[in-house]
Design a protein around this motif. Structure first.
Motif, PDB file in Angstrom:
ATOM      1  N   GLU A  40       4.277 -19.041   3.254  1.00 35.36           N
ATOM      2  CA  GLU A  40       5.635 -18.502   3.372  1.00 35.36           C
ATOM      3  C   GLU A  40       5.864 -17.354   2.383  1.00 35.36           C
ATOM      4  O   GLU A  40       6.467 -16.335   2.738  1.00 35.36           O
ATOM      5  N   THR A  41       5.367 -17.520   1.162  1.00 30.25           N
ATOM      6  CA  THR A  41       5.508 -16.472   0.150  1.00 30.25           C
ATOM      7  C   THR A  41       4.762 -15.204   0.557  1.00 30.25           C
ATOM      8  O   THR A  41       5.263 -14.083   0.402  1.00 30.25           O
ATOM      9  N   TRP A  42       3.570 -15.372   1.098  1.00 27.31           N
ATOM     10  CA  TRP A  42       2.752 -14.229   1.529  1.00 27.31           C
ATOM     11  C   TRP A  42       3.446 -13.455   2.641  1.00 27.31           C
ATOM     12  O   TRP A  42       3.493 -12.216   2.622  1.00 27.31           O
ATOM     13  N   VAL A  43       4.006 -14.181   3.610  1.00 26.80           N
ATOM     14  CA  VAL A  43       4.727 -13.528   4.717  1.00 26.80           C
ATOM     15  C   VAL A  43       5.944 -12.784   4.186  1.00 26.80           C
ATOM     16  O   VAL A  43       6.251 -11.666   4.636  1.00 26.80           O
ATOM     17  N   ALA A  44       6.645 -13.384   3.236  1.00 25.77           N
ATOM     18  CA  ALA A  44       7.820 -12.737   2.653  1.00 25.77           C
ATOM     19  C   ALA A  44       7.430 -11.459   1.907  1.00 25.77           C
ATOM     20  O   ALA A  44       8.133 -10.443   1.980  1.00 25.77           O
ATOM     21  N   TRP A  45       6.312 -11.484   1.192  1.00 25.81           N
ATOM     22  CA  TRP A  45       5.849 -10.305   0.467  1.00 25.81           C
ATOM     23  C   TRP A  45       5.477  -9.161   1.424  1.00 25.81           C
ATOM     24  O   TRP A  45       5.677  -7.993   1.102  1.00 25.81           O
ATOM     25  N   GLU A  46       4.913  -9.505   2.576  1.00 27.49           N
ATOM     26  CA  GLU A  46       4.484  -8.473   3.528  1.00 27.49           C
ATOM     27  C   GLU A  46       5.649  -7.607   4.002  1.00 27.49           C
ATOM     28  O   GLU A  46       5.447  -6.436   4.353  1.00 27.49           O
ATOM     29  N   SER A  47       6.856  -8.174   4.031  1.00 28.32           N
ATOM     30  CA  SER A  47       8.019  -7.433   4.530  1.00 28.32           C
ATOM     31  C   SER A  47       8.998  -7.032   3.431  1.00 28.32           C
ATOM     32  O   SER A  47      10.084  -6.528   3.724  1.00 28.32           O
ATOM     33  N   ASP A  48       8.622  -7.244   2.175  1.00 25.71           N
ATOM     34  CA  ASP A  48       9.511  -6.944   1.056  1.00 25.71           C
ATOM     35  C   ASP A  48       9.310  -5.497   0.600  1.00 25.71           C
ATOM     36  O   ASP A  48       8.278  -5.153   0.021  1.00 25.71           O
ATOM     37  N   ALA A  49      10.304  -4.665   0.882  1.00 23.01           N
ATOM     38  CA  ALA A  49      10.218  -3.250   0.512  1.00 23.01           C
ATOM     39  C   ALA A  49      11.043  -2.930  -0.730  1.00 23.01           C
ATOM     40  O   ALA A  49      11.180  -1.755  -1.104  1.00 23.01           O
ATOM     41  N   LYS A  50      11.616  -3.931  -1.378  1.00 21.61           N
ATOM     42  CA  LYS A  50      12.497  -3.706  -2.524  1.00 21.61           C
ATOM     43  C   LYS A  50      11.778  -3.825  -3.865  1.00 21.61           C
ATOM     44  O   LYS A  50      12.346  -3.472  -4.905  1.00 21.61           O
ATOM     45  N   ALA A  51      10.560  -4.346  -3.874  1.00 18.81           N
ATOM     46  CA  ALA A  51       9.834  -4.528  -5.133  1.00 18.81           C
ATOM     47  C   ALA A  51       9.508  -3.174  -5.761  1.00 18.81           C
ATOM     48  O   ALA A  51       9.262  -2.197  -5.042  1.00 18.81           O
ATOM     49  N   PRO A  52       9.502  -3.085  -7.103  1.00 21.53           N
ATOM     50  CA  PRO A  52       9.170  -1.810  -7.761  1.00 21.53           C
ATOM     51  C   PRO A  52       7.800  -1.293  -7.330  1.00 21.53           C
ATOM     52  O   PRO A  52       6.820  -2.048  -7.276  1.00 21.53           O
ATOM     53  N   LEU A  53       7.769   0.016  -6.998  1.00 22.62           N
ATOM     54  CA  LEU A  53       6.537   0.682  -6.545  1.00 22.62           C
ATOM     55  C   LEU A  53       5.942   0.023  -5.305  1.00 22.62           C
ATOM     56  O   LEU A  53       4.765   0.200  -4.981  1.00 22.62           O
TER      57      LEU A  53
END
Length: 333
Positions: A40-53
């Motif tokens: 679930e965390t991996w899938v969330a990271w794939e679509s997270d465009a708000k993280a720095p850089l």
């Protein structure tokens, strides 16, 4: 339970175990919960465009590339459940039935046990040793935890690889135990024959969907053509198309199978291309080093070729001697 043995090429096959059902939340152990949370965390990271850089998407992109390099045989074995005492008892008592589904036109029945045995036993030692090395490497990644914001990615990588090797090892042991008890039962599938034939007859998935289902006669003809292309088993020929994975997965209502097929086809295609490129390079090297009308072997010094010629002569003489000494049918009678 059903196992699928899917030939990707004439020499390499993918094994896939059908998941009967997902465990209820109350039945999941700590490892299952941890695995689901990581997914679930991996899938969330794939679509997270708000993280720095945009570091989360970068990490998942590089991670997915690394995961795709894991051999598809390992991925296939990981689909088999671990051999628990309960499953072992059910197999020995004959209450749990296993069958292996495969395309009979593209994989001869007598080869099925041989391929399953190879998948079960060939790399058990490697999975065990690499699992231990991954565990040993974990403590050495501790300093990376001091990096702010970004989690300790090297540590989690070795954790995942250790878990992956353990799953593959457990799956191979389960398969080996099944073979020891004359399971799974071979079951050729006409649906797979039709899907494989359609994949070789038609150029795209959309055309395959719209076209009529291949007949048995067409499957036999296409399978004969593939067999002729192998040059008596010397050449490795693709029999499964990447776009066809979705159609096969839909045919058996197993959506997770699509990813496994696509990964396997891509890896085998790259392997065949790399082999063909190496052959071309060797031919170019032979052409460059040999003189007019010569091969590279002819250009070698005499002290190298003479022992080879003498060995070939002795082998030829021994073969002739055996053929002369072998009694004819009339003499036997």
């Amino acid at each position: 339970m059903r196992l699928f043995l899917l030939p990707v090429s004439t020499r390499r096959s993918l094994i896939y175990c059908e998941k009967l059902h997902d465990k209820a939340a109350s039945e999941r152990g700590y490892l299952d919960k941890l695995t689901n949370k990581a997914s679930e965390t991996w899938v969330a990271w794939e679509s997270d465009a708000k993280a720095p850089l945009n570091w989360k998407k970068r990490v998942t992109h590089m991670g997915n590339q690394a995961l795709n390099r894991i051999p598809f045989e390992e991925w296939g074995l990981k689909t088999l459940p671990a051999l628990t005492p309960r499953r072992k008892l059910a197999i020995t008592e004959g209450t749990e039935k296993w069958q292996v589904i495969y395309p009979g036109q593209y994989l001869h029945k007598e080869r099925v046990p041989e391929i399953l045995k190879q998948l079960a036993k060939e790399k058990q030692g490697m999975y065990r040793s690499k699992m231990l090395w991954s565990i040993v490497a974990m403590p050495f990644t501790a300093p990376f935890a001091l990096i702010p914001v970004i989690p300790n990615l090297p540590f989690f990588y070795f954790v995942y690889r250790a878990y992956s090797y353990w799953k593959a090892l457990a799956g191979s042991k389960h398969l080996e135990f099944l073979l020891q008890h004359n399971l799974p039962t071979p079951n050729p599938s006409t649906e797979l024959d039709e899907a494989y034939t359609a994949g070789l007859m038609y150029p795209t998935r959309d055309i395959s969907r719209a076209a009529p289902t291949p007949t048995k006669e067409q499957s036999e003809k296409v399978a004969d053509v593939v067999e002729s292309l192998t040059n008596g088993g010397k050449e490795d020929v693709m029999v499964l198309q990447r776009w066809n994975g979705k159609l096969i997965a839909e045919q058996f209502h197993l959506p997770d199978m699509e990813v496994e097929i696509e990964r396997a086809v891509e890896q085998v295609e790259q392997s065949i291309k790399a082999r063909d490129k190496l052959v071309e390079e060797k031919l170019e090297l032979e052409k460059a080093t040999a003189g007019p009308g010569q091969t590279a072997k002819d250009a070698l010094p005499r002290h190298i070729t003479q022992p080879l010629e003498e060995a070939e002569k002795r082998i030829h003489e021994a073969a002739e001697k055996i053929s002369h000494e072998k009694p004819s049918k009339d003499e036997k009678a």
